[in-house]
Design a protein around this motif. Structure first.
Motif, PDB file in Angstrom:
ATOM      1  N   UNK A 162      19.323 -22.436   2.220  1.00  0.00           N
ATOM      2  CA  UNK A 162      18.078 -23.068   2.674  1.00  0.00           C
ATOM      3  C   UNK A 162      18.237 -23.667   4.064  1.00  0.00           C
ATOM      4  N   UNK A 163      19.403 -24.311   4.302  1.00  0.00           N
ATOM      5  CA  UNK A 163      19.675 -24.894   5.626  1.00  0.00           C
ATOM      6  C   UNK A 163      19.733 -23.811   6.694  1.00  0.00           C
ATOM      7  N   UNK A 164      20.405 -22.698   6.350  1.00  0.00           N
ATOM      8  CA  UNK A 164      20.488 -21.579   7.299  1.00  0.00           C
ATOM      9  C   UNK A 164      19.114 -21.011   7.616  1.00  0.00           C
ATOM     10  N   UNK A 165      18.257 -20.944   6.593  1.00  0.00           N
ATOM     11  CA  UNK A 165      16.908 -20.436   6.825  1.00  0.00           C
ATOM     12  C   UNK A 165      16.121 -21.345   7.764  1.00  0.00           C
ATOM     13  N   UNK A 166      16.296 -22.663   7.579  1.00  0.00           N
ATOM     14  CA  UNK A 166      15.618 -23.628   8.460  1.00  0.00           C
ATOM     15  C   UNK A 166      16.138 -23.498   9.888  1.00  0.00           C
ATOM     16  N   UNK A 167      17.478 -23.391  10.029  1.00  0.00           N
ATOM     17  CA  UNK A 167      18.070 -23.253  11.364  1.00  0.00           C
ATOM     18  C   UNK A 167      17.640 -21.961  12.045  1.00  0.00           C
ATOM     19  N   UNK A 168      17.603 -20.880  11.271  1.00  0.00           N
ATOM     20  CA  UNK A 168      17.171 -19.604  11.846  1.00  0.00           C
ATOM     21  C   UNK A 168      15.712 -19.650  12.284  1.00  0.00           C
ATOM     22  N   UNK A 169      14.892 -20.323  11.471  1.00  0.00           N
ATOM     23  CA  UNK A 169      13.486 -20.459  11.836  1.00  0.00           C
ATOM     24  C   UNK A 169      13.336 -21.273  13.115  1.00  0.00           C
ATOM     25  N   UNK A 170      14.175 -22.333  13.233  1.00  0.00           N
ATOM     26  CA  UNK A 170      14.138 -23.166  14.440  1.00  0.00           C
ATOM     27  C   UNK A 170      14.598 -22.363  15.661  1.00  0.00           C
ATOM     28  N   UNK A 171      15.629 -21.544  15.467  1.00  0.00           N
ATOM     29  CA  UNK A 171      16.111 -20.704  16.566  1.00  0.00           C
ATOM     30  C   UNK A 171      15.050 -19.703  17.014  1.00  0.00           C
ATOM     31  N   UNK A 172      14.355 -19.130  16.042  1.00  0.00           N
ATOM     32  CA  UNK A 172      13.291 -18.182  16.373  1.00  0.00           C
ATOM     33  C   UNK A 172      12.180 -18.866  17.163  1.00  0.00           C
ATOM     34  N   UNK A 173      11.846 -20.095  16.750  1.00  0.00           N
ATOM     35  CA  UNK A 173      10.812 -20.850  17.464  1.00  0.00           C
ATOM     36  C   UNK A 173      11.249 -21.159  18.886  1.00  0.00           C
ATOM     37  N   UNK A 174      12.513 -21.606  19.038  1.00  0.00           N
ATOM     38  CA  UNK A 174      13.034 -21.911  20.379  1.00  0.00           C
ATOM     39  C   UNK A 174      13.074 -20.672  21.258  1.00  0.00           C
ATOM     40  N   UNK A 175      13.457 -19.547  20.650  1.00  0.00           N
ATOM     41  CA  UNK A 175      13.531 -18.296  21.407  1.00  0.00           C
ATOM     42  C   UNK A 175      12.150 -17.885  21.913  1.00  0.00           C
ATOM     43  N   UNK A 176      11.142 -18.018  21.040  1.00  0.00           N
ATOM     44  CA  UNK A 176       9.789 -17.677  21.442  1.00  0.00           C
ATOM     45  C   UNK A 176       9.285 -18.610  22.547  1.00  0.00           C
ATOM     46  N   UNK A 177       9.596 -19.901  22.414  1.00  0.00           N
ATOM     47  CA  UNK A 177       9.192 -20.873  23.431  1.00  0.00           C
ATOM     48  C   UNK A 177       9.863 -20.574  24.772  1.00  0.00           C
ATOM     49  N   UNK A 178      11.169 -20.266  24.703  1.00  0.00           N
ATOM     50  CA  UNK A 178      11.899 -19.993  25.942  1.00  0.00           C
ATOM     51  C   UNK A 178      11.361 -18.745  26.636  1.00  0.00           C
ATOM     52  N   UNK A 179      11.115 -17.693  25.862  1.00  0.00           N
ATOM     53  CA  UNK A 179      10.572 -16.458  26.443  1.00  0.00           C
ATOM     54  C   UNK A 179       9.201 -16.700  27.079  1.00  0.00           C
ATOM     55  N   UNK A 180       8.416 -17.585  26.468  1.00  0.00           N
ATOM     56  CA  UNK A 180       7.104 -17.910  27.030  1.00  0.00           C
ATOM     57  C   UNK A 180       7.257 -18.660  28.351  1.00  0.00           C
ATOM     58  N   UNK A 181       8.234 -19.573  28.410  1.00  0.00           N
ATOM     59  CA  UNK A 181       8.506 -20.299  29.658  1.00  0.00           C
ATOM     60  C   UNK A 181       8.931 -19.332  30.756  1.00  0.00           C
ATOM     61  N   UNK A 182       9.825 -18.416  30.427  1.00  0.00           N
ATOM     62  CA  UNK A 182      10.283 -17.411  31.396  1.00  0.00           C
ATOM     63  C   UNK A 182       9.101 -16.599  31.914  1.00  0.00           C
TER      64      UNK A 182
END
Length: 421
Positions: A73-93
């Motif tokens: 469950x923790x890994x799923x939360x972390x992966x979801x957070x990473x996906x969100x950060x990745x999407x945010x970063x790509x949008x900033x770029x």
């Protein structure tokens, strides 16, 4: 003790899950095999003991399975957070690099990038650094391309002012504040970027930045600073110490300093083969520094002191202007070149008389310089090598679009050997 438990925690995390399950099962089997060895016989006769015993026997395996599910469950939360950060970063770029983005959107994106730049745990710090540097270089690219082709002092000055204007624009200020945040610690974490870094026109003295930011980021002996592009920047002398900035571009820079800069270290600051064309130096006492083979064409030096430990051998001082607060005492300029017509722009303070003294041919020769005489012969490209008689040290020059009188130059530099290359 804390480190011990951290090591144990890491060891547990690295252990395979199947091994953990087998270990738990073995513990349960040990309880089942002969509980009388572990528990008092009177306790075993108590009502409800078997229920409790069953829970004790099954608890190791149950706990291990629960820990696996919790970890998943923790890994799923972390992966979801990473996906969100990745999407945010790509949008900033996308906002920063897109030609369709407005200036306001780019500025907002730069400040929003700060979170990814400062927090290394997010995994985007290095990428954010390169994005900031590439955005700065892109902002200054047009002016830098113009600067490569210019050979007129007035046009060069106009381009230098444009570089500084860009650096002080809202976009330039945003990049500077984010790039140099945390006293430049994030930038210093990646020393490999310095050798090719372009910060042309950057204002290192913006409100909110540390007063010593230049000293903090440009004074690490372990960092290779050679090859930097810092055209049009302003610096305070004394901020650099014991570093090698050779082969860097300082064209159009301004340097202001105090005369009494006492450097405790015996190491020499190196600015060998640097470009200082159209630069200005004010109130500086040069000591323990090496500017050999650097280009000072069109540079201005006002109220400066050249100590014996300051080396300016093989420098190009054509069209330069210098006022020495204290005349050099030795051949600080061995093999450097100057036009005869530049003599009128070279002067020094006459000690005890409070007046200026002018340089003559003999005084220039005493500095170890080679004097060029202007003439009718025009060279689109002129390459030559000089060395003093009975001296193996040679100095090479490559000049463009220049008029020289070969006869006057040769006859007035009889103690030099000249060869075209």
């Amino acid at each position: 003790m804390k480190n011990y438990w951290l090591k144990m925690e890491n060891l547990c995390e690295k252990t395979y899950r199947w091994f953990k399950v087998i270990l738990s099962a073995c513990l349960s089997l040990a309880l089942i095999y002969n509980p009388s060895h572990l528990l008092n016989s009177e306790i075993m006769k108590q009502e409800g003991f078997m229920t409790l015993f069953t829970l004790l026997v099954s608890s190791p395996v149950a706990f291990m399975i629960w820990s696996f599910r919790n970890r998943n469950a923790t890994d799923q939360i972390n992966n979801a957070r990473k996906d969100t950060n990745l999407k945010e970063y790509h949008k900033i770029v996308e906002w920063i690099t897109s030609k369709d983005s407005s200036e306001e959107l780019k500025i907002s994106a730069i400040y929003y990038l700060k979170r990814f730049y400062e927090d290394k745990s997010l995994g985007f710090q290095q990428a954010a650094l390169h994005l900031l540097l590439s955005t700065w270089e892109s902002m200054q690219r047009n002016e830098l391309e113009k600067l490569k082709k210019v050979d007129d002092v007035d046009k060069a000055k106009a381009i230098i002012y444009a570089l500084r204007d860009n650096g002080n624009s809202p976009l330039g200020i945003a990049i500077t504040n984010v790039l140099l945040s945390n006293d430049g610690e994030c930038l210093l974490a990646y020393p490999e970027v310095f050798s090719s870094m372009c910060l042309a026109g950057m204002n290192f003295y913006l409100p909110g930045l540390s007063n010593n930011i230049v000293k903090k980021i440009f004074n690490k002996k372990e960092i290779k600073y050679s090859g930097m592009q810092l055209q049009g920047c302003k610096f305070k002398w004394g901020m650099f110490d014991d570093v090698d900035c050779s082969n860097s571009n300082f064209l159009g820079t301004e340097w202001v300093g105090a005369w009494n800069v006492n450097r405790k270290s015996d190491d020499v600051i190196k600015f060998i083969k640097c470009d200082f064309r159209y630069s200005e130096f004010k109130g500086i006492s040069f000591e323990k520094c090496d500017f050999s083979h650097s280009n000072f064409m069109g540079a201005k030096f006002d109220s400066v002191i050249f100590n014996k430990s300051a080396i300016f051998n093989g420098g190009n001082f054509l069209y330069s202007k210098i006022f020495f607060y204290k005349p050099p005492e030795s051949e600080n300029f061995l093999g450097s070149i100057i036009f005869k017509s530049d003599f009128s722009k070279w002067s020094y303070r006459v000690i005890d008389k409070n007046q200026k003294g002018n340089y003559t041919l003999q005084k220039i020769k005493d500095l170890g310089m080679f004097v060029l005489y202007e003439g009718d012969k025009k060279y689109k490209s002129c390459r030559f090598k000089i060395n003093k008689n009975n001296d193996s040290n040679s100095f090479k020059y490559s000049l463009k679009n220049i008029r020289i009188s070969d006869n006057d130059t040769m006859s007035n530099n009889s103690n030099w050997n000249v060869s075209k290359t």
